[in-house]
Design a protein around this motif. Sequence first.
Motif, PDB file in Angstrom:
ATOM      1  N   VAL A 146      13.111 -13.488  15.451  1.00  0.00           N
ATOM      2  CA  VAL A 146      14.006 -14.102  14.474  1.00  0.00           C
ATOM      3  C   VAL A 146      13.271 -14.763  13.315  1.00  0.00           C
ATOM      4  O   VAL A 146      13.869 -15.020  12.276  1.00  0.00           O
ATOM      5  N   ARG A 147      11.977 -15.042  13.473  1.00  0.00           N
ATOM      6  CA  ARG A 147      11.222 -15.603  12.357  1.00  0.00           C
ATOM      7  C   ARG A 147      10.561 -14.527  11.505  1.00  0.00           C
ATOM      8  O   ARG A 147       9.925 -14.844  10.508  1.00  0.00           O
ATOM      9  N   GLY A 148      10.679 -13.276  11.914  1.00  0.00           N
ATOM     10  CA  GLY A 148      10.036 -12.195  11.172  1.00  0.00           C
ATOM     11  C   GLY A 148      10.411 -12.122   9.711  1.00  0.00           C
ATOM     12  O   GLY A 148       9.534 -12.003   8.841  1.00  0.00           O
ATOM     13  N   PRO A 149      11.711 -12.181   9.347  1.00  0.00           N
ATOM     14  CA  PRO A 149      12.064 -12.097   7.926  1.00  0.00           C
ATOM     15  C   PRO A 149      11.454 -13.206   7.072  1.00  0.00           C
ATOM     16  O   PRO A 149      11.077 -12.960   5.917  1.00  0.00           O
ATOM     17  N   VAL A 150      11.360 -14.429   7.606  1.00  0.00           N
ATOM     18  CA  VAL A 150      10.717 -15.520   6.865  1.00  0.00           C
ATOM     19  C   VAL A 150       9.275 -15.158   6.564  1.00  0.00           C
ATOM     20  O   VAL A 150       8.776 -15.329   5.436  1.00  0.00           O
ATOM     21  N   PHE A 151       8.598 -14.636   7.578  1.00  0.00           N
ATOM     22  CA  PHE A 151       7.191 -14.281   7.407  1.00  0.00           C
ATOM     23  C   PHE A 151       7.027 -13.157   6.393  1.00  0.00           C
ATOM     24  O   PHE A 151       6.178 -13.221   5.498  1.00  0.00           O
ATOM     25  N   VAL A 152       7.823 -12.112   6.529  1.00  0.00           N
ATOM     26  CA  VAL A 152       7.682 -10.950   5.645  1.00  0.00           C
ATOM     27  C   VAL A 152       7.991 -11.326   4.199  1.00  0.00           C
ATOM     28  O   VAL A 152       7.286 -10.905   3.266  1.00  0.00           O
ATOM     29  N   GLU A 153       9.035 -12.122   3.993  1.00  0.00           N
ATOM     30  CA  GLU A 153       9.357 -12.518   2.630  1.00  0.00           C
ATOM     31  C   GLU A 153       8.208 -13.308   2.006  1.00  0.00           C
ATOM     32  O   GLU A 153       7.838 -13.086   0.844  1.00  0.00           O
ATOM     33  N   ALA A 154       7.633 -14.231   2.777  1.00  0.00           N
ATOM     34  CA  ALA A 154       6.515 -15.022   2.259  1.00  0.00           C
ATOM     35  C   ALA A 154       5.315 -14.135   1.946  1.00  0.00           C
ATOM     36  O   ALA A 154       4.649 -14.302   0.913  1.00  0.00           O
ATOM     37  N   ALA A 155       5.030 -13.178   2.829  1.00  0.00           N
ATOM     38  CA  ALA A 155       3.892 -12.282   2.606  1.00  0.00           C
ATOM     39  C   ALA A 155       4.126 -11.396   1.391  1.00  0.00           C
ATOM     40  O   ALA A 155       3.212 -11.157   0.588  1.00  0.00           O
ATOM     41  N   ALA A 156       5.361 -10.894   1.224  1.00  0.00           N
ATOM     42  CA  ALA A 156       5.664 -10.046   0.068  1.00  0.00           C
ATOM     43  C   ALA A 156       5.547 -10.833  -1.229  1.00  0.00           C
ATOM     44  O   ALA A 156       5.089 -10.301  -2.252  1.00  0.00           O
ATOM     45  N   ARG A 157       5.953 -12.083  -1.185  1.00  0.00           N
ATOM     46  CA  ARG A 157       5.866 -12.938  -2.373  1.00  0.00           C
ATOM     47  C   ARG A 157       4.409 -13.078  -2.826  1.00  0.00           C
ATOM     48  O   ARG A 157       4.131 -13.248  -4.017  1.00  0.00           O
ATOM     49  N   ARG A 158       3.477 -13.015  -1.867  1.00  0.00           N
ATOM     50  CA  ARG A 158       2.060 -13.207  -2.176  1.00  0.00           C
ATOM     51  C   ARG A 158       1.256 -11.917  -2.023  1.00  0.00           C
ATOM     52  O   ARG A 158       0.035 -11.947  -1.880  1.00  0.00           O
ATOM     53  N   ALA A 159       1.938 -10.782  -2.059  1.00  0.00           N
ATOM     54  CA  ALA A 159       1.271  -9.506  -1.780  1.00  0.00           C
ATOM     55  C   ALA A 159       0.142  -9.219  -2.759  1.00  0.00           C
ATOM     56  O   ALA A 159      -0.935  -8.749  -2.366  1.00  0.00           O
ATOM     57  N   GLU A 160       0.363  -9.500  -4.022  1.00  0.00           N
ATOM     58  CA  GLU A 160      -0.682  -9.212  -5.016  1.00  0.00           C
ATOM     59  C   GLU A 160      -1.895 -10.102  -4.784  1.00  0.00           C
ATOM     60  O   GLU A 160      -3.046  -9.636  -4.809  1.00  0.00           O
ATOM     61  N   GLU A 161      -1.648 -11.389  -4.554  1.00  0.00           N
ATOM     62  CA  GLU A 161      -2.738 -12.332  -4.296  1.00  0.00           C
ATOM     63  C   GLU A 161      -3.558 -11.894  -3.084  1.00  0.00           C
ATOM     64  O   GLU A 161      -4.798 -12.026  -3.076  1.00  0.00           O
ATOM     65  N   LEU A 162      -2.892 -11.384  -2.055  1.00  0.00           N
ATOM     66  CA  LEU A 162      -3.555 -11.021  -0.806  1.00  0.00           C
ATOM     67  C   LEU A 162      -4.034  -9.577  -0.782  1.00  0.00           C
ATOM     68  O   LEU A 162      -4.669  -9.154   0.192  1.00  0.00           O
ATOM     69  N   GLY A 163      -3.731  -8.820  -1.820  1.00  0.00           N
ATOM     70  CA  GLY A 163      -4.113  -7.424  -1.833  1.00  0.00           C
ATOM     71  C   GLY A 163      -3.415  -6.613  -0.756  1.00  0.00           C
ATOM     72  O   GLY A 163      -3.981  -5.665  -0.199  1.00  0.00           O
ATOM     73  N   LEU A 164      -2.168  -6.973  -0.454  1.00  0.00           N
ATOM     74  CA  LEU A 164      -1.442  -6.318   0.627  1.00  0.00           C
ATOM     75  C   LEU A 164      -0.857  -4.993   0.162  1.00  0.00           C
ATOM     76  O   LEU A 164      -0.138  -4.937  -0.838  1.00  0.00           O
ATOM     77  N   GLU A 165      -1.152  -3.954   0.905  1.00  0.00           N
ATOM     78  CA  GLU A 165      -0.557  -2.657   0.648  1.00  0.00           C
ATOM     79  C   GLU A 165       0.541  -2.345   1.659  1.00  0.00           C
ATOM     80  O   GLU A 165       1.515  -1.675   1.345  1.00  0.00           O
ATOM     81  N   GLU A 166       0.365  -2.858   2.894  1.00  0.00           N
ATOM     82  CA  GLU A 166       1.309  -2.527   3.949  1.00  0.00           C
ATOM     83  C   GLU A 166       1.520  -3.716   4.877  1.00  0.00           C
ATOM     84  O   GLU A 166       0.570  -4.404   5.247  1.00  0.00           O
ATOM     85  N   ILE A 167       2.776  -3.967   5.221  1.00  0.00           N
ATOM     86  CA  ILE A 167       3.136  -4.916   6.273  1.00  0.00           C
ATOM     87  C   ILE A 167       3.801  -4.100   7.367  1.00  0.00           C
ATOM     88  O   ILE A 167       4.809  -3.425   7.119  1.00  0.00           O
ATOM     89  N   ILE A 168       3.240  -4.143   8.551  1.00  0.00           N
ATOM     90  CA  ILE A 168       3.781  -3.347   9.633  1.00  0.00           C
ATOM     91  C   ILE A 168       4.328  -4.258  10.723  1.00  0.00           C
ATOM     92  O   ILE A 168       3.657  -5.200  11.156  1.00  0.00           O
ATOM     93  N   LEU A 169       5.569  -4.031  11.075  1.00  0.00           N
ATOM     94  CA  LEU A 169       6.266  -4.846  12.066  1.00  0.00           C
ATOM     95  C   LEU A 169       6.286  -4.107  13.389  1.00  0.00           C
ATOM     96  O   LEU A 169       6.841  -3.006  13.489  1.00  0.00           O
ATOM     97  N   PHE A 170       5.676  -4.704  14.404  1.00  0.00           N
ATOM     98  CA  PHE A 170       5.665  -4.099  15.737  1.00  0.00           C
ATOM     99  C   PHE A 170       6.482  -4.942  16.703  1.00  0.00           C
ATOM    100  O   PHE A 170       6.378  -6.178  16.714  1.00  0.00           O
ATOM    101  N   ASP A 171       7.286  -4.284  17.526  1.00  0.00           N
ATOM    102  CA  ASP A 171       8.025  -4.976  18.571  1.00  0.00           C
ATOM    103  C   ASP A 171       8.380  -3.962  19.660  1.00  0.00           C
ATOM    104  O   ASP A 171       8.531  -2.767  19.376  1.00  0.00           O
ATOM    105  N   ILE A 172       8.528  -4.463  20.886  1.00  0.00           N
ATOM    106  CA  ILE A 172       8.924  -3.574  21.984  1.00  0.00           C
ATOM    107  C   ILE A 172      10.441  -3.463  22.084  1.00  0.00           C
ATOM    108  O   ILE A 172      10.955  -2.602  22.783  1.00  0.00           O
ATOM    109  N   ASP A 173      11.168  -4.339  21.371  1.00  0.00           N
ATOM    110  CA  ASP A 173      12.627  -4.323  21.373  1.00  0.00           C
ATOM    111  C   ASP A 173      13.104  -3.542  20.147  1.00  0.00           C
ATOM    112  O   ASP A 173      13.123  -4.059  19.031  1.00  0.00           O
ATOM    113  N   GLU A 174      13.485  -2.288  20.382  1.00  0.00           N
ATOM    114  CA  GLU A 174      13.822  -1.410  19.264  1.00  0.00           C
ATOM    115  C   GLU A 174      15.042  -1.887  18.484  1.00  0.00           C
ATOM    116  O   GLU A 174      15.089  -1.773  17.253  1.00  0.00           O
ATOM    117  N   GLU A 175      16.041  -2.437  19.170  1.00  0.00           N
ATOM    118  CA  GLU A 175      17.259  -2.869  18.486  1.00  0.00           C
ATOM    119  C   GLU A 175      16.998  -4.088  17.608  1.00  0.00           C
ATOM    120  O   GLU A 175      17.439  -4.142  16.451  1.00  0.00           O
TER     121      GLU A 175
END
Length: 453
Positions: free
Chosen positions: A14-43
């Motif tokens: 449930v905290r994943g969207p907060v994290f992803v939004e923050a990382a995307a906001r700083r993607a250029e600063e961090l040189g981020l090309e890809e954010i990959i979300l892994f979980d064992i719960d497919e739904e």
Amino acid sequence: MGNNKLALVGGGGVRGPVFVEAAARRAEELGLEEIILFDIDEEKLRLLGGVSAHLARHHSDVHVVATTDPRHALEGADFVVTTVRVGGDAARITDERIAQRHGVLGQETTGPGGLAMAMRSVPAILGYAELLAELSPRAWLFNFTNPAGLVTQALRDAGHDRAVGICDSANLAQHAVAAAHGVGANDLRPEVFGLNHLSWVRAVRDRQGRDLLAPLLADSGFRAATLQRFFPPELAELLGTWTNEYLYYYYFAEQALANTSAEPTGRGQEVARRNADLLGELARIGPERPQDAVATYRAYEAGRRSTYMRYAEPTTAPAGERTLGEGSEGYAAVALDLMAALTGGPARYCAVNVPSAGRLDDLEPSDVAEISVVVDTDGIRPLPIGAVPEPQAGLMRQVKLFERLAVQAIASRSRGRAVQALMAHPLVLSYSRAAALVDDYLTTHRDHIGEWR
């Protein structure tokens, strides 16, 4: 600096969207090309990963990918954040109830609840760390899986020397002082010592070496606007430090137990209900209405935050208001600040969980502590703390003994060592209680932890 890959283990949480939004906001600063979300719960990954991807698109063109394959997630990763809950909300509820049945606090990171969670968390995180060492040995692993300090100790003891424990609570004092003085948090130098959810801040200094914290701690308005409002002025004066809010469970042990036991539903049950409601609503909305899904998620986050440690709030506190210096990104901000410094940004001064390396007199150099660090392209280095006040040092040493024994118990799957661990914990102490708690947890969580000897 570019082309960095960031993996979030537990990306369907449930905290994943907060994290992803923050990382995307700083993607250029961090040189981020890809954010990959892994979980064992497919739904959950489908529902919350969809929210995450939609939020990211508002800030950058960073590629957000969801997967249930851990090798896909970890191969080629530069940074990995682990935030998993083995057994889900149901296990948390059970941990709380078992502890309360034995007359002790059931909080999920403290004492018996922390041990039970570690029994499930440590093997899982070690498994991911071993796979990461095989696939991406130069990656940094930032652990937010609770109990964060204990899990990080297990990682370090197993030889994963690029594992760091992160927690937003460790940095609240620095951010509150920065907000009070209208300066950037990185313009300040905090002096943090202790363990995760058991730490204190001795000073927060400006670049000239002046302590800005002590005068603020004497200001009733500042205290009321921060989580220091949990602690009465007399206790604050006795301690002489900023006190991590989780120390409420120690300094008000009987009151915390009474308050949590008196609630019609425990924190675990409440969180489980909120999570189920969120997932049900996201499923109803579907992928065709992403804006509605985001609005639903925002409302969920605000509601969850407003009930944080509500039983510790003084009756005069305004309900649900954000405290001074508390950002909206939580642990994500800590992880992203570390990434920025490690990849060539300005050096960062903050507090994380790493081996004390002889910088804290009352712990062994290999003991993971929540301690002030400086972070730059050369790595993460603890700063000198030296001796600390004896009342804090005594409690820190006692809980560190619990952590050491708990890590040993989990590594050897030893019931006896687990009993020793709880006997060392100041909220348990009693052998009869410790043995009964361990037996209950071993029986209840056998499907997750297997057989112990």
